[in-house]
Design a protein around this motif. Structure first.
Motif, PDB file in Angstrom:
ATOM      1  N   ALA A 230      51.465  30.298  60.229  1.00 14.80           N
ATOM      2  CA  ALA A 230      50.711  30.738  59.402  1.00 14.80           C
ATOM      3  C   ALA A 230      49.343  31.607  59.304  1.00 14.80           C
ATOM      4  O   ALA A 230      48.724  31.917  58.306  1.00 14.80           O
ATOM      5  CB  ALA A 230      50.030  29.467  58.593  1.00 14.80           C
ATOM      6  N   GLY A 231      49.207  32.343  60.441  1.00 17.60           N
ATOM      7  CA  GLY A 231      48.790  33.758  60.396  1.00 17.60           C
ATOM      8  C   GLY A 231      47.059  32.825  61.816  1.00 17.60           C
ATOM      9  O   GLY A 231      46.424  33.944  61.990  1.00 17.60           O
ATOM     10  N   GLU A 232      47.203  31.530  61.509  1.00  7.93           N
ATOM     11  CA  GLU A 232      45.488  31.001  62.332  1.00  7.93           C
ATOM     12  C   GLU A 232      45.775  31.672  63.946  1.00  7.93           C
ATOM     13  O   GLU A 232      46.406  31.662  64.623  1.00  7.93           O
ATOM     14  CB  GLU A 232      45.070  30.010  62.420  1.00  7.93           C
ATOM     15  N   LEU A 233      43.971  32.205  64.086  1.00  8.56           N
ATOM     16  CA  LEU A 233      44.085  32.334  65.480  1.00  8.56           C
ATOM     17  C   LEU A 233      42.949  31.935  66.014  1.00  8.56           C
ATOM     18  O   LEU A 233      41.856  31.363  65.579  1.00  8.56           O
ATOM     19  CB  LEU A 233      43.503  33.523  65.426  1.00  8.56           C
ATOM     20  N   LEU A 234      43.864  30.307  67.183  1.00  3.87           N
ATOM     21  CA  LEU A 234      43.469  29.619  67.598  1.00  3.87           C
ATOM     22  C   LEU A 234      42.779  29.512  69.199  1.00  3.87           C
ATOM     23  O   LEU A 234      43.684  30.011  69.385  1.00  3.87           O
ATOM     24  CB  LEU A 234      43.918  27.784  67.538  1.00  3.87           C
ATOM     25  N   CYS A 235      41.409  29.553  69.634  1.00  2.00           N
ATOM     26  CA  CYS A 235      41.615  29.218  70.827  1.00  2.00           C
ATOM     27  C   CYS A 235      40.988  28.328  71.443  1.00  2.00           C
ATOM     28  O   CYS A 235      40.997  26.860  70.633  1.00  2.00           O
ATOM     29  CB  CYS A 235      39.818  29.871  71.155  1.00  2.00           C
TER      30      CYS A 235
ATOM     31  N   ALA B  14      44.671  34.346  81.437  1.00  2.00           N
ATOM     32  CA  ALA B  14      45.019  32.447  81.036  1.00  2.00           C
ATOM     33  C   ALA B  14      46.824  32.742  80.989  1.00  2.00           C
ATOM     34  O   ALA B  14      47.468  31.869  80.976  1.00  2.00           O
ATOM     35  CB  ALA B  14      43.761  32.335  80.276  1.00  2.00           C
ATOM     36  N   ALA B  15      46.825  33.753  79.563  1.00  2.00           N
ATOM     37  CA  ALA B  15      48.370  33.816  79.086  1.00  2.00           C
ATOM     38  C   ALA B  15      49.169  33.731  79.851  1.00  2.00           C
ATOM     39  O   ALA B  15      50.214  33.399  80.588  1.00  2.00           O
ATOM     40  CB  ALA B  15      48.152  34.590  77.954  1.00  2.00           C
ATOM     41  N   GLN B  16      48.567  35.269  81.277  1.00  2.00           N
ATOM     42  CA  GLN B  16      49.647  35.433  82.160  1.00  2.00           C
ATOM     43  C   GLN B  16      49.942  34.683  82.802  1.00  2.00           C
ATOM     44  O   GLN B  16      51.247  33.859  83.913  1.00  2.00           O
ATOM     45  CB  GLN B  16      48.951  36.538  82.482  1.00  2.00           C
ATOM     46  N   THR B  17      49.024  33.576  83.843  1.00  2.00           N
ATOM     47  CA  THR B  17      49.460  32.756  84.926  1.00  2.00           C
ATOM     48  C   THR B  17      49.738  31.930  84.226  1.00  2.00           C
ATOM     49  O   THR B  17      50.331  31.079  85.091  1.00  2.00           O
ATOM     50  CB  THR B  17      47.286  32.343  85.366  1.00  2.00           C
TER      51      THR B  17
ATOM     52  N   ARG C  47      48.433  24.555  75.113  1.00  2.00           N
ATOM     53  CA  ARG C  47      47.420  26.113  75.235  1.00  2.00           C
ATOM     54  C   ARG C  47      47.668  27.000  75.374  1.00  2.00           C
ATOM     55  O   ARG C  47      47.805  28.575  75.200  1.00  2.00           O
ATOM     56  CB  ARG C  47      46.984  25.686  76.423  1.00  2.00           C
ATOM     57  N   LEU C  48      48.718  27.475  75.949  1.00  2.00           N
ATOM     58  CA  LEU C  48      49.885  29.025  76.192  1.00  2.00           C
ATOM     59  C   LEU C  48      49.900  29.097  75.052  1.00  2.00           C
ATOM     60  O   LEU C  48      50.283  30.408  74.604  1.00  2.00           O
ATOM     61  CB  LEU C  48      51.522  28.622  76.914  1.00  2.00           C
ATOM     62  N   MET C  49      50.400  28.436  74.064  1.00  2.00           N
ATOM     63  CA  MET C  49      51.005  28.988  72.440  1.00  2.00           C
ATOM     64  C   MET C  49      49.242  29.388  72.265  1.00  2.00           C
ATOM     65  O   MET C  49      49.456  30.862  71.050  1.00  2.00           O
ATOM     66  CB  MET C  49      51.021  27.953  71.794  1.00  2.00           C
ATOM     67  N   THR C  50      48.013  29.256  71.683  1.00  2.00           N
ATOM     68  CA  THR C  50      47.109  29.851  71.783  1.00  2.00           C
ATOM     69  C   THR C  50      46.792  31.341  72.403  1.00  2.00           C
ATOM     70  O   THR C  50      45.946  31.747  71.589  1.00  2.00           O
ATOM     71  CB  THR C  50      46.099  28.314  71.057  1.00  2.00           C
ATOM     72  N   CYS C  51      47.553  30.585  73.352  1.00  2.00           N
ATOM     73  CA  CYS C  51      46.852  31.982  74.275  1.00  2.00           C
ATOM     74  C   CYS C  51      47.444  33.378  73.858  1.00  2.00           C
ATOM     75  O   CYS C  51      47.330  33.975  74.118  1.00  2.00           O
ATOM     76  CB  CYS C  51      46.592  31.695  75.762  1.00  2.00           C
ATOM     77  N   LEU C  52      49.157  32.769  73.962  1.00  2.00           N
ATOM     78  CA  LEU C  52      49.846  33.610  73.936  1.00  2.00           C
ATOM     79  C   LEU C  52      49.552  34.991  72.276  1.00  2.00           C
ATOM     80  O   LEU C  52      49.713  35.903  71.515  1.00  2.00           O
ATOM     81  CB  LEU C  52      51.543  33.491  72.899  1.00  2.00           C
ATOM     82  N   ALA C  53      49.143  33.754  71.237  1.00  2.00           N
ATOM     83  CA  ALA C  53      48.680  34.060  69.618  1.00  2.00           C
ATOM     84  C   ALA C  53      47.677  35.285  69.721  1.00  2.00           C
ATOM     85  O   ALA C  53      47.865  36.434  68.823  1.00  2.00           O
ATOM     86  CB  ALA C  53      48.105  33.123  69.239  1.00  2.00           C
TER      87      ALA C  53
ATOM     88  N   ALA D 144      53.862  33.139  70.347  1.00  2.00           N
ATOM     89  CA  ALA D 144      53.902  32.139  70.425  1.00  2.00           C
ATOM     90  C   ALA D 144      54.558  31.161  69.655  1.00  2.00           C
ATOM     91  O   ALA D 144      54.759  29.814  69.940  1.00  2.00           O
ATOM     92  CB  ALA D 144      52.345  31.993  69.462  1.00  2.00           C
ATOM     93  N   VAL D 145      54.966  31.500  68.426  1.00  2.00           N
ATOM     94  CA  VAL D 145      55.903  31.173  67.992  1.00  2.00           C
ATOM     95  C   VAL D 145      57.519  30.478  69.013  1.00  2.00           C
ATOM     96  O   VAL D 145      57.866  30.541  69.318  1.00  2.00           O
ATOM     97  CB  VAL D 145      56.231  31.097  66.393  1.00  2.00           C
ATOM     98  N   GLU D 146      57.732  32.076  69.447  1.00  2.00           N
ATOM     99  CA  GLU D 146      58.522  32.273  69.982  1.00  2.00           C
ATOM    100  C   GLU D 146      58.777  31.525  70.909  1.00  2.00           C
ATOM    101  O   GLU D 146      59.907  30.732  71.958  1.00  2.00           O
ATOM    102  CB  GLU D 146      58.727  33.657  70.032  1.00  2.00           C
ATOM    103  N   HIS D 147      58.039  31.018  71.673  1.00  2.00           N
ATOM    104  CA  HIS D 147      57.367  30.113  72.839  1.00  2.00           C
ATOM    105  C   HIS D 147      57.891  28.616  72.592  1.00  2.00           C
ATOM    106  O   HIS D 147      58.695  28.075  73.635  1.00  2.00           O
ATOM    107  CB  HIS D 147      55.711  30.145  73.648  1.00  2.00           C
ATOM    108  N   TYR D 148      57.135  28.604  71.652  1.00  2.00           N
ATOM    109  CA  TYR D 148      56.873  27.215  70.893  1.00  2.00           C
ATOM    110  C   TYR D 148      59.094  26.791  70.790  1.00  2.00           C
ATOM    111  O   TYR D 148      59.074  25.902  71.416  1.00  2.00           O
ATOM    112  CB  TYR D 148      56.729  27.202  69.824  1.00  2.00           C
TER     113      TYR D 148
END
Length: 265
Positions: free
Chosen positions: A246-251, A179-182, A200-206, A214-218
């Motif tokens: 803050a370290g949360e892993l979100l889907c 999902a992240a790659q695509t 969505r990409l940020m959560t996939c990258l995390a 994820a933060v770097e993409h932001y």
């Protein structure tokens, strides 16, 4: 003249501008003939001679310019091996439908249509992958002219839709790396596809590469908005970035499902 065999002629426009016959590149007798081909391909509904002359060669529709058009048209038909390669309908010149069908853009469009008609996720994924298999870059990348921009934007959007749809399939299956790659390919092609896709990409990258990716993409997205658009990310995106920092892993898919379930109560 006989019709083209459907497997012998191919027009490559996505990532290149190339015509092959039996796997071999066609040799163009003049640049004007090739230019006319690509112009008509970018205008599948046809174009008036005056527009062709003005857009391709900066000429007014005079007798001398008309002769140039006729020579280019004759050379194009001769190179492709059939007199009906270009037809005239009510003053508009059009490529024969078989030529348009022999193009990678036709394969991309067919794949997207098959994906929309698919009955199962597997069928849809197969159709989307078939559509993307013919894509190797921007539409007619060698052409630097205003007349190509509308068609280029159209096919870029088609490519992005295919990437987003495929990413959504992977996301629903919790196939996070795919999902992240695509989705990354989609936002690289068009950073303005929609901020929800960046979220969505940020959560996939995390999930797959860690919170720093994820933060770097932001940060890249925020910089793009500031420098290219003169805008800033939405508050929801800023809050999401802070949660990821803050370290949360979100889907993203799980959160959307949770919100949908909550709304039904």
């Amino acid at each position: 003249m006989t019709d083209f065999a459907p497997t012998t002629l191919h027009l490559r426009t996505l990532g290149d501008a190339l015509v092959t016959l039996n796997g071999q590149p066609l040799v163009w007798p003049a640049r004007s003939a090739e230019e006319l081909l690509w112009y008509l391909h970018a205008h599948p509904q046809g174009a008036y001679r005056a527009d062709v002359l003005a857009d391709l060669w900066g000429l007014e529709d005079t007798p001398t310019a008309t002769n140039r058009f006729r020579v280019a048209l004759h050379r194009l038909r001769a190179t492709l091996g059939r007199a009906d390669a270009v037809t005239e309908v009510r003053g508009r010149y059009l490529l024969h439908p078989e030529l348009l069908a022999a193009s990678d853009t036709a394969a991309l469009q067919a794949g997207l249509e098959a994906a929309r008609a698919a009955r199962t996720g597997d069928e849809r994924e197969e159709a989307l992958r078939r559509a993307l298999a013919c894509v190797d870059g921007e539409y007619l990348p060698q052409v630097r002219a205003e007349w190509v921009e509308e068609a280029r934007a159209y096919w870029r959007a088609a490519r992005v839709r295919a990437h987003v749809a495929l990413s959504s399939l992977h996301c629903a299956r919790r196939e996070c790396p795919l999902a992240a790659q695509t989705l990354l390919r989609a936002v690289q092609s068009d950073p303005l596809i929609g901020e929800d896709h960046h979220q969505r990409l940020m959560t996939c990258l995390a999930q797959t590469r860690g919170r720093f990716e994820a933060v770097e993409h932001y940060r890249r997205y925020r910089r793009y908005l500031r420098e290219e658009v003169g805008d800033t990310p939405m508050p929801d995106t800023v809050r999401l970035a802070e949660r990821l920092k803050a370290g949360e892993l979100l889907c993203w898919a799980a959160e959307q499902e949770g919100q949908a379930a909550e709304s039904k109560r």
